[in-house]
Design an enzyme around this catalytic site. Structure first.
Site, PDB file in Angstrom:
ATOM      1  N   SER A  43       0.708  -1.176   0.255  1.00 44.01           N
ATOM      2  CA  SER A  43      -0.468   0.334  -0.449  1.00 44.01           C
ATOM      3  C   SER A  43       1.005   1.082   0.018  1.00 44.01           C
ATOM      4  CB  SER A  43      -0.672   0.144   0.872  1.00 44.01           C
ATOM      5  OG  SER A  43      -2.317   1.303   1.031  1.00 44.01           O
ATOM      6  N   ASP A  52      -8.048  -6.139  -4.598  1.00 40.19           N
ATOM      7  CA  ASP A  52      -8.267  -5.359  -4.201  1.00 40.19           C
ATOM      8  C   ASP A  52      -8.520  -4.674  -5.287  1.00 40.19           C
ATOM      9  OD1 ASP A  52      -6.605  -3.170  -3.516  1.00 40.19           O
ATOM     10  OD2 ASP A  52      -4.930  -3.817  -3.379  1.00 40.19           O
ATOM     11  N   HIS A  87      -8.061  -5.942  -0.201  1.00 45.57           N
ATOM     12  CA  HIS A  87      -7.322  -4.551  -0.408  1.00 45.57           C
ATOM     13  C   HIS A  87      -6.017  -5.552   0.941  1.00 45.57           C
ATOM     14  CE1 HIS A  87      -3.408  -1.378  -0.921  1.00 45.57           C
ATOM     15  NE2 HIS A  87      -3.841  -1.574   0.284  1.00 45.57           N
TER      16      HIS A  87
END
Length: 389
Positions: free
Chosen positions: A163, A329, A362
């Protein structure tokens, strides 16, 4: 919403004197920011695991995500919970602390020991608040590079992050290619999308609309915008999951009741879950830090920093890459990772890529995903052999 506005802020001891290692830099070693501002004095908090070998060649830097911290594989001093990546970091795990020296630092602008808006401004004797300069992903990496200089580590064996940590990993490879032998950006992208900027803006507006935000000066008043920060976290947390994950965990099941209450209480389990996520988040994070770090992610555009051509960011690199994405995601979908891979191919870089089938969204990189673990272990093992480790 059950959050109390008079809940105590993140403990000041963790802001300026954290329960972790700290490197402090004086007026003679300022941190120069992309905005043109400088920080001096300033500090960076970090944790380390494992042992640095004699030639200092086995160091892995882990870059944390937006609301993460340096407590990767140890108890969090505020929440008492295990480290946020204990699924992947530790003895015998993919990031093997019996083999590698593992570092993770709290990013600049955060609130767990690295200088940020909640930190004491020595020039005024009060918390920085909104007088703290805006920071970028590149500023975060620049601070980490100064930490490595402080520790005498010339080259990292690997940089790994998911991320926002993946953004930092890419920035490391672009800014300091000679210092990164291997890089693994996970569930990330080379740019923050308009949709992601929009989600962040909703969260920031929730914080700033809370009357207890007080124009960013809530620490001086002895409070914090707990309700606004909790709503921001609730909204963001939805983006970390997938529809399939939410359905599997909650569906439309009611929370501790047999029928709807015909009120605005948390009738559904998913509502109760999100309220809990918001309430627990405000115990460990500073609202202004949330504003600053989301903004840093918004500004990230690696191609724009290299003439609009992403491949230019990696031209001539000798770093080995493994790029990983997850099929469900939607915050950083697989096309983002493919754009990175295409740019690395255009730059003639060594790169492997995997899209991992998962319905966890995610946050899959933080969870129990055997294929992901095998991918990480395989990449690091292969890079270690090439490095002679």
């Amino acid at each position: 919403m059950l959050v109390s506005a008079d809940t105590a802020p993140v403990p000041a001891s963790q802001v300026d004197e954290p329960d972790s290692l700290v490197a402090r830099f004086g007026l003679d070693k300022p941190l120069v920011l992309d905005s043109g501002a400088t920080l001096a004095p300033w500090q960076i908090a970090y944790q380390s695991y494992g042992t640095l070998n004699a030639d200092r060649s086995n160091a892995i830097l882990i870059c944390h995500a937006l609301t993460g911290d340096q407590h990767v594989a140890n108890r969090n001093p505020i929440t008492g919970k295990p480290g946020w990546w204990e699924t992947s970091v530790g003895p015998g795990l993919p990031i093997d602390t019996d083999r590698f020296f593992v570092l993770c630092s709290n990013v600049v602008g955060s609130c767990l020991g690295t200088t940020g808006p909640a930190s004491l401004n020595t020039a005024t004797g009060e918390p920085w608040g909104l007088s703290f300069p805006l920071v970028t992903i590149r500023d975060m990496v620049r601070a980490q590079a100064m930490l490595l200089d402080h520790l005498g580590i010339v080259q990292l064996f690997a940089v790994v992050g998911g991320s926002m940590g993946g953004m930092q990993t890419l920035q490391w490879a672009a800014s300091y290619p000679e210092r990164v032998f291997a890089a693994m950006p996970i569930a990330t992208g080379p740019i923050h999308s308009a949709q992601n900027i929009a989600f962040h803006e909703v969260g920031r507006q929730a914080i700033m609309a809370d009357p207890d935000w007080r124009g960013g000066h809530y620490l001086q008043a002895g409070g914090r915008p707990a309700k606004g920060l909790a709503v921001a976290r609730m909204g963001a947390h939805i983006t970390y999951l997938s529809e399939a994950a939410l359905h599997r965990k909650f569906g439309r099941r009611l929370q501790d009741r047999d029928a709807p209450t015909f009120s605005f209480d948390a009738d559904f389990q998913v509502e109760s879950y999100l309220r809990y996520q918001g309430e627990s988040f405000v115990e460990r994070f500073d609202a202004n830090s949330y504003l600053y770090i989301t903004r840093a992610m918004d500004y990230f555009d690696l191609a724009a920093d290299h003439g609009g051509v992403l491949a230019n960011a990696f031209r001539g690199t000798k770093t080995r890459f493994c790029v990983a994405s997850f099929s469900s995601d939607w915050l950083f979908p697989t096309p983002n990772s493919r754009a990175i891979v295409h740019a690395l191919n255009a730059a003639a870089a060594s790169v492997s890529f995997v899209e991992i089938e998962s319905d966890k969204g995610h946050d899959a990189f933080l969870l129990d995903e055997p294929v992901f673990f095998a991918t990480m272990r395989g990449f690091l093992d292969s890079a270690a052999r090439a490095r002679g480790l």
